[in-house]
Design a protein around this motif. Sequence first.
Motif, PDB file in Angstrom:
ATOM      1  N   GLU B 243       0.840  -1.206   0.000  1.00  0.00           N
ATOM      2  CA  GLU B 243       0.000   0.000   0.000  1.00  0.00           C
ATOM      3  C   GLU B 243       0.877   1.260   0.000  1.00  0.00           C
ATOM      4  O   GLU B 243       1.913   1.328   0.662  1.00  0.00           O
ATOM      5  CB  GLU B 243      -0.900   0.011   1.247  1.00  0.00           C
ATOM      6  CG  GLU B 243      -1.808   1.242   1.310  1.00  0.00           C
ATOM      7  CD  GLU B 243      -2.871   1.140   2.399  1.00  0.00           C
ATOM      8  OE1 GLU B 243      -2.957   0.104   3.071  1.00  0.00           O
ATOM      9  OE2 GLU B 243      -3.612   2.128   2.572  1.00  0.00           O
ATOM     10  N   ARG B 257      -4.264   1.048  -2.468  1.00  0.00           N
ATOM     11  CA  ARG B 257      -4.230  -0.165  -1.645  1.00  0.00           C
ATOM     12  C   ARG B 257      -4.676  -1.366  -2.478  1.00  0.00           C
ATOM     13  O   ARG B 257      -5.739  -1.313  -3.100  1.00  0.00           O
ATOM     14  CB  ARG B 257      -5.154  -0.001  -0.437  1.00  0.00           C
ATOM     15  CG  ARG B 257      -5.171  -1.240   0.469  1.00  0.00           C
ATOM     16  CD  ARG B 257      -5.740  -0.920   1.838  1.00  0.00           C
ATOM     17  NE  ARG B 257      -7.043  -0.282   1.752  1.00  0.00           N
ATOM     18  CZ  ARG B 257      -7.636   0.323   2.785  1.00  0.00           C
ATOM     19  NH1 ARG B 257      -7.038   0.381   3.961  1.00  0.00           N
ATOM     20  NH2 ARG B 257      -8.810   0.875   2.634  1.00  0.00           N
ATOM     21  N   PRO B 261      -6.864  -6.180   0.569  1.00  0.00           N
ATOM     22  CA  PRO B 261      -5.635  -5.849   1.283  1.00  0.00           C
ATOM     23  C   PRO B 261      -5.156  -7.015   2.147  1.00  0.00           C
ATOM     24  O   PRO B 261      -5.960  -7.751   2.701  1.00  0.00           O
ATOM     25  CB  PRO B 261      -6.053  -4.663   2.163  1.00  0.00           C
ATOM     26  CG  PRO B 261      -7.520  -4.771   2.315  1.00  0.00           C
ATOM     27  CD  PRO B 261      -8.038  -5.445   1.084  1.00  0.00           C
TER      28      PRO B 261
END
Lengths: 280, 280
Positions: B243, B257, B261
């Motif tokens: 990120e 991101r 994630p």
Amino acid sequence: MCQLLGMNCNTPTDIVFSFEGFRRRGGLTDHHADGFGIGFFEGRGVRLFHDDKPSAHSPVADLIRAYQIKSENVIAHIRKATQGQTSLANTHPFMREMWGEYWLFAHNGHLKNFFPEIGQYYHAVGNTDSERAFCYMLEQLRTRFPERPDTDALFEAVKELTKEIREYGLFNFMMSNGDYLFAHASTLLHYIVRKAPFGEAHLLDDDVSIDFAAVTTPNDKVAVIATLPLTANEQWSQLAVDELVMFYQGDIVRRDRPEPPVYMGTEEGLEIARAVGVSV
Amino acid sequence: MCQLLGMNCNTPTDIVFSFEGFRRRGGLTDHHADGFGIGFFEGRGVRLFHDDKPSAHSPVADLIRAYQIKSENVIAHIRKATQGQTSLANTHPFMREMWGEYWLFAHNGHLKNFFPEIGQYYHAVGNTDSERAFCYMLEQLRTRFPERPDTDALFEAVKELTKEIREYGLFNFMMSNGDYLFAHASTLLHYIVRKAPFGEAHLLDDDVSIDFAAVTTPNDKVAVIATLPLTANEQWSQLAVDELVMFYQGDIVRRDRPEPPVYMGTEEGLEIARAVGVSV
């Protein structure tokens, strides 16, 4: 009046003694109330300290004394603001990278209407004539030489650029890449080369002496360059007006001195500073 | 394990509280014995401190505590040397000028075989993968944009370059020009945005608390970014693996991101560092 201090040696040397006298001029024995800066080369690296407190009262200056940093090349500057507001971005010495080396530059003087075209490689961050002069000098060197040229070519190029820039006004400066230290006088700049046999020196601005014999080896060679002599009992040499010298390992290895040389008196130098309302 | 610390605020803020916890990791509560560096933006200027002494015992770190420098953008790094010898020239954060602004950069990680072609504008002075990555990033930005582009274009360009460089290995980094602060995680990076109502925080590494309400105004917004959380009783957020975020005046204003994630566990992050024998 701003003041410059430089050191160029053949072995890493502690500048504390000279710096003590020098920094006393920042608020105690002289009138430099606008901050100071000092840069130490250590190998290829640079340790840079800037402070907007007067150097005589600065905790950063206290740290420098306590820390006893050893360096082969040092450039320091006590600032009396004449151009640009007092801010960290306007505090000397300035630093840039060129040819994979860091370069330091400090100036005292005043360059009138010096606004060169904005360069490709180097831009000023603050708004002083000094930083513009440094960026211009590097820009021209970098444009001319993709890599660092030999000593003669480098000296010749700096000489030409110095002549060009000093047409704009007072241009006392020091510049170093960690090997060489260039010093140029428009008005006042003095130097001393200390080497064996070392003796005792006594600071002009302070009740402090040092016996260099006790803190050096016989092979040490240490050049100290300052606006005005820092010690009372040693013989300092003066740079002539418009003289450029290049120090390397404590010696002057290149020199460009006008013939006949003219040496400015201290009072005259200070008067010039006062008359134009700028730093010497 | 190297560690990173950054701060980005909407008002000049004293980083001493966070720095105290952080620097304790340099030799007391952790094993960072190879020096540290910290850079503070003040207006357009930068105050840069490097030390090759462990930060827990460094007089430079003592000065930073005593001096309580206020800054809107700070980047600090404690170094465990993994690439290049320990020397001042290899100490983060690195600084260069681009578009008339100073840029600071600190990295922890390891870029394998990262030797990009030598640039036209930016050359490394030391011999770390980190400085090469910084110079490469600036070189590409400067080549693409003669002047600083708008926020979107800048973020997109940094995003692309980050993706390109992280192919070479671990690339946790922070970078700032005094306005924006970029933070990118390959493994571990955490942040917290402190704003009103401010509470009390307690350092993880030290028996120290602070009541932020007593030292802030209701409009203050202070983002602190660190490899691992520095306080025990606050909720830190974690950056996902790969990120990239951009902070401005204490807020995240751009974010890239990966979806979904992935958040790396602390132990896993530390294990990766140990396994490859490099910093996290």
